[in-house]
Design an enzyme around this catalytic site. Structure first.
Site, mmCIF file in Angstrom:
data_model
loop_
_atom_site.group_PDB
_atom_site.id
_atom_site.type_symbol
_atom_site.label_atom_id
_atom_site.label_comp_id
_atom_site.label_asym_id
_atom_site.label_seq_id
_atom_site.Cartn_x
_atom_site.Cartn_y
_atom_site.Cartn_z
ATOM 1 N N ARG A 17 59.888 43.330 44.179
ATOM 2 C CA ARG A 17 58.745 44.172 43.799
ATOM 3 C C ARG A 17 58.583 44.268 42.278
ATOM 4 O O ARG A 17 58.228 45.308 41.727
ATOM 5 C CB ARG A 17 58.865 45.566 44.415
ATOM 6 N N TRP A 558 50.833 49.651 61.848
ATOM 7 C CA TRP A 558 51.571 49.506 60.593
ATOM 8 C C TRP A 558 52.999 49.031 60.809
ATOM 9 O O TRP A 558 53.842 49.167 59.924
ATOM 10 C CB TRP A 558 51.541 50.819 59.813
ATOM 11 N N GLU A 662 38.563 60.530 55.152
ATOM 12 C CA GLU A 662 38.304 59.976 53.820
ATOM 13 C C GLU A 662 36.799 59.990 53.626
ATOM 14 O O GLU A 662 36.053 59.592 54.501
ATOM 15 C CB GLU A 662 38.839 58.541 53.747
ATOM 16 N N HIS A 691 43.465 58.392 45.360
ATOM 17 C CA HIS A 691 43.962 57.108 44.884
ATOM 18 C C HIS A 691 43.638 56.889 43.414
ATOM 19 O O HIS A 691 43.998 55.863 42.847
ATOM 20 C CB HIS A 691 43.384 55.977 45.735
#
Length: 758
Positions: A17, A558, A662, A691
């Site tokens: 990462r 997921w 959202e 975000h």
């Protein structure tokens, strides 16, 4: 005819990462732009070297991105909304991605039916000049290492348009992009590339047929570059578009043979003799090794129709982790059947080598290959290892319709549920996790602290969070989820049938990475998962604390799921576990329980003809989890990045008491869809974008709430952020929530005054 191999994209974040860490250091002014770009280029170089070492013949390059490849192509083609034009360079790039100085970011939504997010381009008539310099430089660097193996990956013009918000005439936009794509292709030809991959996943959508004339005119223009074009599709089959797609002036067409019905279409229509078929035979979106017998059967059928093929994964490998060999802590029978990006490269090369080294494609001969035989043996060992739970199987067999129903209809339940101020304020569940909080989990994992010490430290965080919410003035509180590294991983770690990796990270968006769990056996709940933390939080306040669960459909969507049983059965197994958790939370005093389903819509098949089957079991799984709740218990759910208009009847069938959505980043489109559908249950309107680091002003929030009140009855409305606050910093969260509460007070007064004047 020798079968070649190719790739369509590779993981972008680095094996450890590195890109995530560099981005976050850059955003916090701890790393300069030069070092950030160097990190990205180093990852890119490592990716290329790996594919070169394995022996891939045509290596897709140019797909690595600092945040999102759709954003990259938007900027290259001059699709830059006016609000960002005062910025330049990386400042402009990240302003579009994350917002800046009160300027909102581009809308973010899911990439087709994956868990990757892209930034939605906004196309108007005012295009800015094109600038392909960064992409061309990437191609030059790749050619230095890879030579003719380097194949540029270009997002196709019609997919770019399909993913965009059009603020201009479609024909004008197509004309503009068509000409600029031709310029790009001519630039690439000047660099001497052997071919270009044009990625057009929008071709698998049902409406692709309506774009037929645009595709034909566009590719007629692009052929003028006199450069071999490789048309790449994935995620589903071509459907009705098959006949005319086969006639497009390209040299190779790649199809996904792991999803949809491309094999049946190939049998029905055949394949043009003047083109090569790219066979997406290795699943680019799941982590299991090939089943040799099944794969060879598919290849046998394909080669009976056309011999001119190349092999590659079904899609970019960005959706899977880097290397399964690093997962040394997993049980060997499980690890032996895992295939991450590096293993998928090996599988592509293995299949090509097996086919190229044998005369013909007789499966019996091919299956004698020792490497394929070894894979078969690994699968047999895994099947003996994979757990089967007789209790779970019996519960599934004995389910009835009544298990999916709440005791009373919504209108009657509501009168029994807690009374709150009008427009009650709350959050979606998670609060910021500092480095110190994350370090607690690391210390526990390393046995540097005891479980009791860990729980005591978590309880301190819960207490701080509860005090903060009370000080801010929220009406319904949460415990903050400090014990949860990830909303799916946390639950999966406490359920049998799930396995977890150490290094299995994949990109969700930007710097956000997730480690999807692996479902490898029957799923059951050995003991309560969330009751302890709920009880701690509720003991600290007289206000209601909302208990938080992740829904069964999100856990399925997921996770890397099993391929030996239907996803629907796996979802119902999870729902049974959550059903038991709901009952335990109620017994512990929970008056509100949120069962999050942010991924409900993303699991929709890309073709609407298959929606009802998916939505039927998805909604049933949610109802099974929630159906045990008493009528006086208020069930919440949360959905993000969702368009609801075309599935509203299924959302209504969830029968949740409160649906939080959202909304702020979609220009209220979600709110309007719910309003137009006449949705009767309560709605938590997402009033600001979590975000983005930007703190919304009271004035912005008041305007947002006025829009909500203008579209929904005030008694329907809850007030909350768009999503969880885990990825934000406290210095952003506290003022944002204070402003949200203050704005709500203003709207409450306006609503009261309006009622008095009525």
């Amino acid at each position: 005819m020798t079968i070649q191999t190719a790739t369509l994209g590779y993981p972008r974040i680095g094996k450890n990462r590195e890109l995530k860490k560099a981005l976050e250091a850059f955003w916090s002014n701890q790393l300069d732009a030069e070092a950030l770009l160097k990190t990205a280029q180093d990852i890119e170089l490592q990716n290329w070297q790996k594919q070169l070492e394995v022996g891939i013949d045509r290596i897709g390059i140019g797909d690595l991105s600092l945040y999102d490849s759709v954003l990259d192509w938007s900027i290259r083609f001059g699709i830059i909304p006016e609000r960002y034009r005062s910025f330049t360079g990386l400042e402009q790039y990240f302003a579009m991605a994350r917002g800046k100085d009160g300027i909102p970011a581009l809308e973010m939504t899911k990439w087709f039916d994956t868990n990757y997010h892209y930034l939605v381009p906004e196309i108007s008539e005012a295009f800015q000049p094109t600038d392909f310099s960064d992409f061309l430089e990437t191609v030059r660097r790749a050619q230095t290492l890879l030579g003719d193996r380097a194949v540029p990956i270009v997002l196709g013009p019609l997919t770019l348009l399909r993913l965009s918000r059009l603020e201009t005439n479609l024909e004008q936009a197509v004309s503009y992009l068509r000409d600029r794509y031709l310029i790009l292709l001519r630039e690439l030809k000047n660099l001497g590339v052997v071919e270009v991959q044009i990625h057009e996943p929008a071709l698998v959508l049902e409406e692709a047929d309506s774009f037929k004339s645009f595709y034909q005119s566009t590719f007629d223009t692009l052929r003028q570059a006199n450069l071999p074009l490789h048309l790449v599709t994935y995620f589903d089959d071509l459907g009705a578009a098959w006949p005319w797609v086969m006639e497009l002036p390209v040299t190779c067409i790649s199809l996904d043979f792991t999803r949809g019905h491309n094999l049946a279409l190939l049998k029905e229509y055949g394949f043009p003799a003047d083109k090569q078929l790219g066979v997406g035979i290795i699943d680019g979106r799941n982590i299991w090794k090939i089943r040799p017998e099944s794969v060879l059967s598919t290849l046998e059928t394909i080669q009976s129709i056309t011999a001119n093929i190349r092999l590659h994964p079904s899609s970019s490998l960005q959706f899977v982790p880097y290397d399964a060999k690093r997962e040394v802590k997993l049980p060997e029978p499980l690890r032996d059947v895992l295939s991450f990006a590096e293993q998928k490269l090996d599988e592509v090369v293995l299949l090509a080598r097996v086919l190229n080294s044998n005369d013909g494609t007789n499966r019996e001969i091919l299956m004698k290959n020792p490497e394929l035989t070894a894979i078969q043996a690994q699968w047999k060992a895994f099947e003996q290892f994979s757990p089967v739970n007789p209790t779970v199987q019996a519960r599934l067999r004995n389910l009835s319709v009544r298990d999916l129903e709440r005791p009373l209809p919504y209108e009657q339940r509501r009168t029994l549920q807690p009374t709150l101020p009008p427009l009650p304020t709350t959050t979606i569940g998670s609060f910021p996790q500092t480095a110190e909080v994350r370090q607690l989990r690391v210390k526990l994992k390393r046995h540097e602290i005891t479980q009791a010490e860990y729980e005591a430290a978590i309880d301190e965080e819960i207490a701080k969070c509860v005090r903060l919410q009370e000080e801010v003035g929220l009406d319904v509180l949460v415990h903050g989820e400090f014990e949860r590294s990830d909303m799916v991983e946390f639950f999966g770690q406490q359920l049998s049938g799930f396995a977890f990796t150490e290094h299995g990270w994949v990109q969700s968006y930007g710097s956000r990475c997730v480690r999807p769990p692996i479902i490898y056996g029957d799923i059951a709940r050995p003991q309560p998962m969330t009751v302890r933390e709920f009880k701690v939080a509720q003991s600290l306040t007289d206000k209601i604390v909302k208990a938080m669960l992740t829904g069964p459909v999100t856990m399925i969507n997921w996770s890397f799921t099993r391929t030996d049983i239907p996803r629907s059965e796996q979802a119902m197994q999870i729902a049974l576990a959550l059903r038991d958790e709901v009952a335990d939370l109620e017994a512990a005093g929970a008056k509100m329980i949120q069962i999050d389903e942010p991924a409900l819509r993303e699991g929709l098949p890309l073709k609407a003809e298959r929606w009802n089957e998916y939505l039927s079991w998805a909604v049933d799984a949610f109802r099974l989890a929630a159906g045990v709740a008493k009528p006086e218990t208020q069930i919440h759910t949360h959905m993000c990045y969702s368009e609801f208009g075309d599935i509203i009847e299924h959302i209504e069938r969830l029968d949740a008491d409160v649906l939080s959505i959202e909304n702020s980043r979609s220009n209220n489109e979600t709110l309007f869809q719910i309003t137009d559908a006449g949705y009767r249950h309560q709605v938590g309107v997402g009033v600001y974008d979590v975000h983005s680091p930007a703190v919304p002003s009271v004035e912005q929030l008041v305007q947002q709430l006025r829009t909500s009140v203008a579209n929904l009855a005030p008694e329907q409305i809850w007030v909350n952020p768009d999503c969880g606050l885990k990825t934000r910093h406290w210095e952003e969260v506290i003022p944002s929530l204070k402003n949200m509460v203050e704005a709500t007070k203003t709207i409450r007064q306006e609503v009261m005054q309006s009622k008095n004047n009525a």
